[in-house]
Design an enzyme around this catalytic site. Structure first.
Site, PDB file in Angstrom:
ATOM      1  N   VAL A  36       2.364 -10.276  12.562  1.00  0.00           N
ATOM      2  CA  VAL A  36       2.446  -9.965  11.137  1.00  0.00           C
ATOM      3  C   VAL A  36       3.906 -10.065  10.696  1.00  0.00           C
ATOM      4  CG1 VAL A  36       2.667  -7.442  11.394  1.00  0.00           C
ATOM      5  CG2 VAL A  36       1.673  -8.398   9.307  1.00  0.00           C
ATOM      6  N   GLU A  37       4.117 -10.645   9.534  1.00  0.00           N
ATOM      7  CA  GLU A  37       5.464 -10.755   8.974  1.00  0.00           C
ATOM      8  C   GLU A  37       5.809  -9.402   8.352  1.00  0.00           C
ATOM      9  OE1 GLU A  37       8.617 -10.910   6.684  1.00  0.00           O
ATOM     10  OE2 GLU A  37       6.773 -11.046   5.495  1.00  0.00           O
ATOM     11  N   ASP A  91      -0.246  11.709  -1.587  1.00  0.00           N
ATOM     12  CA  ASP A  91      -0.281  12.055  -0.169  1.00  0.00           C
ATOM     13  C   ASP A  91       0.806  11.248   0.521  1.00  0.00           C
ATOM     14  OD1 ASP A  91      -2.505  13.843  -0.155  1.00  0.00           O
ATOM     15  OD2 ASP A  91      -3.850  12.131  -0.344  1.00  0.00           O
ATOM     16  N   CYS A 134      -4.718  11.117  -3.464  1.00  0.00           N
ATOM     17  CA  CYS A 134      -5.975  11.798  -3.190  1.00  0.00           C
ATOM     18  C   CYS A 134      -7.022  11.247  -4.161  1.00  0.00           C
ATOM     19  CB  CYS A 134      -5.817  13.300  -3.387  1.00  0.00           C
ATOM     20  SG  CYS A 134      -7.386  14.195  -3.261  1.00  0.00           S
TER      21      CYS A 134
END
Length: 163
Positions: free
Chosen positions: A76-77, A61, A54
């Site tokens: 994406v790897e 969080d 936060c």
């Protein structure tokens, strides 16, 4: 393209000395060529242990992050994505900003046909926040798809029994 050529730019996968970065770090993201760019198909990642802070209280969080996309030329790897999401661990930001930033970073990296990111944060102060981001490539059918999915993404909310 050979598999060896495809992996030449991947620096994290298989590395025995993985650097864990504890502050927001989009440069850790890596991609590889999509060998099936002639197909429309979804790739989905689930990250049930996402953590950020936060920005006001510094309290942690927790969220499950769902990323789905239709790739174009790049994917994406997954290890780099894991490390990227891990880099939020000590990053202070609002839930909405985290989800939008994740989405925009992935769009910048991949230039996908379609992408969505949904964060399902555990409650703090008696309320949970579930921000949703999506992107459809402009002037294509994916732009229309993004609009429709945005309008309908939460028509049938799931039963929430774990938060």
């Amino acid at each position: 393209m050979s598999q060896q050529e495809e992996m030449k730019n991947l620096t994290l996968l298989g590395s025995k000395e993985t650097p864990y970065i504890f502050e927001y770090s989009p440069q850790v993201l890596e991609s590889f060529d999509n060998r099936h760019a002639d197909n429309d198909y979804f790739i989905k990642f689930n990250c049930p242990e996402f953590t950020s802070l936060c920005p006001i209280t510094g309290q942690p969080d927790f969220a499950s992050i769902y990323i789905s996309y239709i790739p174009d030329q790049l994917c994406v790897e997954s290890k780099s994505l894991k490390l990227y999401l891990f880099s939020y661990r000590n990053h202070g930001d609002f839930h909405e900003n985290c989800i939008n930033t994740i989405g925009k970073d992935l769009v910048e990296l991949l230039n996908p046909r379609y992408l969505e990111v949904w964060g399902k944060f555990t409650p703090r102060g008696g309320i949970s926040i579930d921000p949703y981001y999506n992107y459809g490539r402009p002037k294509t059918k994916y732009e229309n798809m993004a609009e429709q999915r945005l309008f309908n993404h939460d028509l049938y909310p799931e039963n929430i029994d774990n938060r």
